[in-house]
Enzyme design. Structure first.
Site, PDB file in Angstrom:
ATOM      1  N   ALA A 139       1.036  -1.314   0.071  1.00  0.00           N
ATOM      2  CA  ALA A 139      -0.017  -0.068  -0.194  1.00  0.00           C
ATOM      3  C   ALA A 139       0.965   1.298   0.010  1.00  0.00           C
ATOM      4  O   ALA A 139       1.983   1.212   0.250  1.00  0.00           O
ATOM      5  CB  ALA A 139      -0.823   0.050   1.016  1.00  0.00           C
TER       6      ALA A 139
ATOM      7  N   GLU B  73      14.923   4.990   0.340  1.00  0.00           N
ATOM      8  CA  GLU B  73      16.263   4.769   1.274  1.00  0.00           C
ATOM      9  C   GLU B  73      15.822   4.465   2.706  1.00  0.00           C
ATOM     10  O   GLU B  73      16.318   3.713   3.506  1.00  0.00           O
ATOM     11  CB  GLU B  73      17.147   5.777   1.194  1.00  0.00           C
TER      12      GLU B  73
END
Lengths: 175, 175
Positions: free
Chosen positions: A75, A137
């Site tokens: 999601a 990241e």
């Protein structure tokens, strides 16, 4: 009876990266005034995706507001101006490494309409091709694959506690 | 891999009647810092209740944050220190006029754990006795009764768009 509430005043309280918060003054159906605390959210997508081996793709991640790791359907939030279908394909690939050649819109719902406008678009993804997981990241997500019926069992046993994931799993299992 | 995020600092942004808002600074698993916007909510209950005539009790009400009237399961926020089971019986009677002599805990879930700690306790109520709807003075709720299978159809057709209600209806239909 008309149940609508008319906005009299809006007051911005907080502008964040993910949410904004307002407190509005409204006129109730009986003519009285009341305040409404409103969390503004950009909306999001949830994806029910089965691999070629007929396994449901799930992700395990830490949810800071509730202080636990959760098992959820893939999601993510809509980028500004992004179509939900595009977002569904993007989020599925980022979080799981699978690219969907087909997506089907199942439905949409509001996660907590009493105080928040977050809308959730639910998709089923099919014809998956395995590529490479490439989270942001600072995003930490582990992929988990399960037969759909095992995911349903984890809903009823209390192991899956994320509302949108429960909607998606039960929806897909029953449709 | 440990997915946890460690709280470094908490900053209170807003204290409301229903929600509070914080922005916390956290340490990620990779040692970097990030901020987390958190909406604090007292938690709530949702009730799946069938009348003696085997009809599901629903309520129609206006949801200001999304600007629409919604068809939902009876539900409501926990009062301070209130047990969820007590809240379930109270909210069902306030909103629908039916008193449950039996309630069964089905499960709990989080409505939007990415930014909010709202927990939803789901109950099934049985052995109902009709009394009198007694909403708060500023609460406007219309009772709607439907066979459970018609409510399920309204989920799949998109007429029911409230997440907790979809969870409750599909859960009860499948269990």
């Amino acid at each position: 009876m008309d149940l609508r509430e008319k906005t009299l005043r809006k007051k911005n309280i907080f502008t964040g990266n993910i949410i904004n918060v307002r407190v509005d003054t409204v006129e109730l159906p009986n003519g009285r005034e009341a305040t409404r605390e409103v969390v503004e959210h950009p909306g999001a997508v949830t994806v029910v995706a089965l691999t070629p081996e007929r396994e449901l793709l799930l992700v395990r991640q830490h949810r800071y507001p509730i202080g636990q790791d959760t098992l959820e359907l893939p999601a993510g939030k809509l980028d500004a101006g992004e179509a939900p279908e595009v977002c569904a394909i993007r989020e599925l690939e980022e979080e799981t490494g699978y690219r969907a050649r087909q997506v089907e819109f199942l439905g949409k719902f509001y996660t907590s309409p009493g105080f928040c406008n977050e809308i959730m678009y639910l998709y089923r993804a099919a014809d998956l091709e395995e590529r490479e997981q490439r989270c942001d990241e600072d995003e930490f997500v582990q992929v988990v694959k399960l037969p759909l019926e095992k995911a349903v069992a984890k809903v009823y046993s209390g192991e899956i506690v994320d509302g949108k994931s429960i909607v998606g799993i039960l929806w897909a299992a029953g449709a």
